[in-house]
Design an enzyme around this catalytic site. Structure first.
Site, PDB file in Angstrom:
ATOM      1  N   HIS A  63      -2.774  -7.889  12.739  1.00 38.96           N
ATOM      2  CA  HIS A  63      -1.804  -7.150  12.287  1.00 38.96           C
ATOM      3  C   HIS A  63      -1.827  -7.103  10.773  1.00 38.96           C
ATOM      4  O   HIS A  63      -2.839  -8.052  10.390  1.00 38.96           O
ATOM      5  CB  HIS A  63      -0.151  -7.466  12.552  1.00 38.96           C
ATOM      6  CG  HIS A  63       0.126  -8.915  12.090  1.00 38.96           C
ATOM      7  ND1 HIS A  63      -0.445 -10.113  12.485  1.00 38.96           N
ATOM      8  CD2 HIS A  63       1.111  -9.484  11.323  1.00 38.96           C
ATOM      9  CE1 HIS A  63      -0.112 -11.354  12.195  1.00 38.96           C
ATOM     10  NE2 HIS A  63       0.840 -10.942  11.482  1.00 38.96           N
ATOM     11  N   HIS A  65      -0.322  -8.298   8.247  1.00 40.85           N
ATOM     12  CA  HIS A  65       0.334  -9.345   7.161  1.00 40.85           C
ATOM     13  C   HIS A  65      -0.943  -9.955   6.420  1.00 40.85           C
ATOM     14  O   HIS A  65      -1.977 -10.089   7.166  1.00 40.85           O
ATOM     15  CB  HIS A  65       0.976 -10.356   7.852  1.00 40.85           C
ATOM     16  CG  HIS A  65       2.546  -9.864   8.099  1.00 40.85           C
ATOM     17  ND1 HIS A  65       3.203 -10.471   9.187  1.00 40.85           N
ATOM     18  CD2 HIS A  65       3.200  -8.777   7.630  1.00 40.85           C
ATOM     19  CE1 HIS A  65       4.363  -9.714   8.765  1.00 40.85           C
ATOM     20  NE2 HIS A  65       4.483  -8.836   8.099  1.00 40.85           N
ATOM     21  N   ASP A  67      -2.177 -12.819   5.525  1.00 45.49           N
ATOM     22  CA  ASP A  67      -2.751 -13.891   5.955  1.00 45.49           C
ATOM     23  C   ASP A  67      -3.578 -13.870   7.281  1.00 45.49           C
ATOM     24  O   ASP A  67      -4.216 -14.593   7.889  1.00 45.49           O
ATOM     25  CB  ASP A  67      -1.619 -15.123   6.321  1.00 45.49           C
ATOM     26  CG  ASP A  67      -0.437 -14.765   7.276  1.00 45.49           C
ATOM     27  OD1 ASP A  67      -0.222 -13.796   7.285  1.00 45.49           O
ATOM     28  OD2 ASP A  67      -0.177 -15.632   7.935  1.00 45.49           O
ATOM     29  N   HIS A  68      -3.544 -12.322   7.691  1.00 49.15           N
ATOM     30  CA  HIS A  68      -4.570 -12.112   8.676  1.00 49.15           C
ATOM     31  C   HIS A  68      -5.504 -11.120   8.373  1.00 49.15           C
ATOM     32  O   HIS A  68      -6.505 -10.780   9.159  1.00 49.15           O
ATOM     33  CB  HIS A  68      -3.547 -11.532   9.842  1.00 49.15           C
ATOM     34  CG  HIS A  68      -2.791 -12.607  10.645  1.00 49.15           C
ATOM     35  ND1 HIS A  68      -3.051 -13.219  11.798  1.00 49.15           N
ATOM     36  CD2 HIS A  68      -1.801 -13.306   9.995  1.00 49.15           C
ATOM     37  CE1 HIS A  68      -1.807 -14.103  11.846  1.00 49.15           C
ATOM     38  NE2 HIS A  68      -1.251 -14.178  11.109  1.00 49.15           N
ATOM     39  N   HIS A 142       6.642  -9.131  16.818  1.00 49.52           N
ATOM     40  CA  HIS A 142       6.567  -9.596  15.329  1.00 49.52           C
ATOM     41  C   HIS A 142       7.468  -8.540  14.695  1.00 49.52           C
ATOM     42  O   HIS A 142       7.875  -7.753  15.134  1.00 49.52           O
ATOM     43  CB  HIS A 142       4.853  -9.812  14.876  1.00 49.52           C
ATOM     44  CG  HIS A 142       4.898 -10.711  13.813  1.00 49.52           C
ATOM     45  ND1 HIS A 142       5.534 -11.771  13.602  1.00 49.52           N
ATOM     46  CD2 HIS A 142       3.842 -10.372  12.705  1.00 49.52           C
ATOM     47  CE1 HIS A 142       5.128 -12.202  12.426  1.00 49.52           C
ATOM     48  NE2 HIS A 142       4.057 -11.466  11.880  1.00 49.52           N
ATOM     49  N   ASP A 212       0.642 -12.881  15.178  1.00 52.63           N
ATOM     50  CA  ASP A 212       1.737 -13.648  15.431  1.00 52.63           C
ATOM     51  C   ASP A 212       2.792 -12.923  16.471  1.00 52.63           C
ATOM     52  O   ASP A 212       2.706 -11.719  16.635  1.00 52.63           O
ATOM     53  CB  ASP A 212       2.368 -13.376  13.953  1.00 52.63           C
ATOM     54  CG  ASP A 212       1.399 -14.167  12.959  1.00 52.63           C
ATOM     55  OD1 ASP A 212       0.706 -14.912  13.114  1.00 52.63           O
ATOM     56  OD2 ASP A 212       2.153 -13.890  11.875  1.00 52.63           O
ATOM     57  N   HIS A 270      -1.433 -21.603  13.629  1.00 50.37           N
ATOM     58  CA  HIS A 270      -0.433 -20.790  12.833  1.00 50.37           C
ATOM     59  C   HIS A 270       0.714 -21.591  12.198  1.00 50.37           C
ATOM     60  O   HIS A 270       1.757 -21.428  12.158  1.00 50.37           O
ATOM     61  CB  HIS A 270       0.012 -19.449  13.323  1.00 50.37           C
ATOM     62  CG  HIS A 270       0.477 -18.634  12.482  1.00 50.37           C
ATOM     63  ND1 HIS A 270       1.826 -18.285  12.084  1.00 50.37           N
ATOM     64  CD2 HIS A 270      -0.182 -17.793  11.561  1.00 50.37           C
ATOM     65  CE1 HIS A 270       1.852 -17.376  11.330  1.00 50.37           C
ATOM     66  NE2 HIS A 270       0.743 -16.882  10.951  1.00 50.37           N
TER      67      HIS A 270
HETATM   68 ZN   LIG Z   1       2.587 -12.242  10.657  1.00 52.93          ZN
END
Ligand SMILES: [Zn+2]
Length: 304
Positions: A63, A65, A67-68, A142, A212, A270
């Protein structure tokens, strides 16, 4: 022996920290590399873990976000400097594709390799297939569209019993069909059953990545029976309300999904940076499901 190995490059949440890198894993499947998520610093972790850029063929982003996926432009740019050829396919939710495509086109002009984007949308399904492996995307739950990925080895061939093959003097041209399960008919017309000629195939392994996501029974249905499940466990159970509000799961919930899905082993990760020692999360998960390990940068998990 054929390889099917999961490398953990990052297992922290939200931002890079002194303890953890953001999400990134690399599947080493028979010497080709496939990355899942690409948090900031993933290319440095690849170097640390001696995972060669030249072998990386596919990147699966769960996804959009940061941090990914913030590591993706840097990684693709570095790979261009290494003058690798061939092609890299980036599989990502449709919503982020145009944004990343224009960003990467700007910074990674004239790469010596082709960058191909593959949009993941709707209910997902099989998004990658070769002679030995499939990768299936499925929805997670999510705050924004998010996908999990299942890597499944295809069914393997049965093992020939060499003594029996010689005893019946079976022609080489028939061996492939016998490995696939066929009986053998001798020139005299006798049928030799396959289980006399072969022993069972090795089990095909499977690995599922879920991050997530909040706790949702549909995740358990999607990953039913996999050998190893990676499920996010951002928080412990005392933060269950916060977890749900933010579209995340607790360690206990990750274990409940593993138990409901009947998986072989659960890896959690995570982690929120509030947990200096993630063993507290591992212990919580073990109170629900026996076979749990905590992800940690640098570890390798063999599926075969
Ligand atoms: Zn996320």
């Amino acid at each position: 022996m054929a390889k099917f190995q999961v490398n953990i490059l990052g297992c922290g949440s939200a931002t890079p920290s002194a303890l953890h890198n953001p999400s990134c894993q690399v599947i080493d499947f028979r010497d080709r590399l496939m990355m899942i998520d690409c948090g900031e610093g993933s290319q440095v972790q690849m170097r640390r873990m001696k995972l060669k850029f030249q072998r990386l063929t596919d990147i699966f982003i769960s996804h959009l976000h940061g941090d990914h996926c913030f590591g993706l432009p840097g990684l693709l740019s570095t790979m261009a400097l290494h003058e690798r050829g061939g092609r890299v396919t980036v599989h990502m939710p449709q919503q982020g594709m145009e944004l990343f495509r224009s960003f990467i086109n700007y910074f990674c002009k004239e790469t010596p390799y082709d960058i191909v984007f593959n949009a993941v949308s709707g209910d997902g399904g099989i998004i990658y297939e070769d002679h030995a492996l499939t990768v299936e995307a499925f929805p997670l739950y999510h705050r924004i569209p998010c996908y999990g990925y299942i890597f499944r080895e295809k069914a393997k061939l049965r093992h020939l019993n060499g003594d029996m093959v010689r005893f019946y003097n079976i022609p080489v041209a028939r061996l492939q069909s016998i490995k696939e399960g066929a009986d053998y008919v001798t020139p005299a017309g006798d049928v030799i059953k396959n289980d006399i000629l072969t022993t069972p195939a090795d089990k095909a392994a499977s690995y599922a990545y879920c991050s997530d996501t909040m706790f949702d029974h549909r995740v358990a249905q999607a990953v039913r029976g996999v050998d190893v499940l990676y499920h996010e466990a951002t928080y412990s159970d005392d933060c269950a309300t916060k977890a749900a509000d933010r579209g995340h799961a607790t360690a206990r919930q990750a274990a409940a999904i593993a138990a409901e899905a009947g998986v072989g082993k659960l890896i959690i990760g995570h982690y929120s940076k509030r947990y200096i020692d993630y063993e507290v999360l591992v212990r919580e998960a073990r109170s629900v499901f026996d076979n749990v390990a905590g992800a940690c940068e640098g570890i390798k998990i063999d599926l075969l």
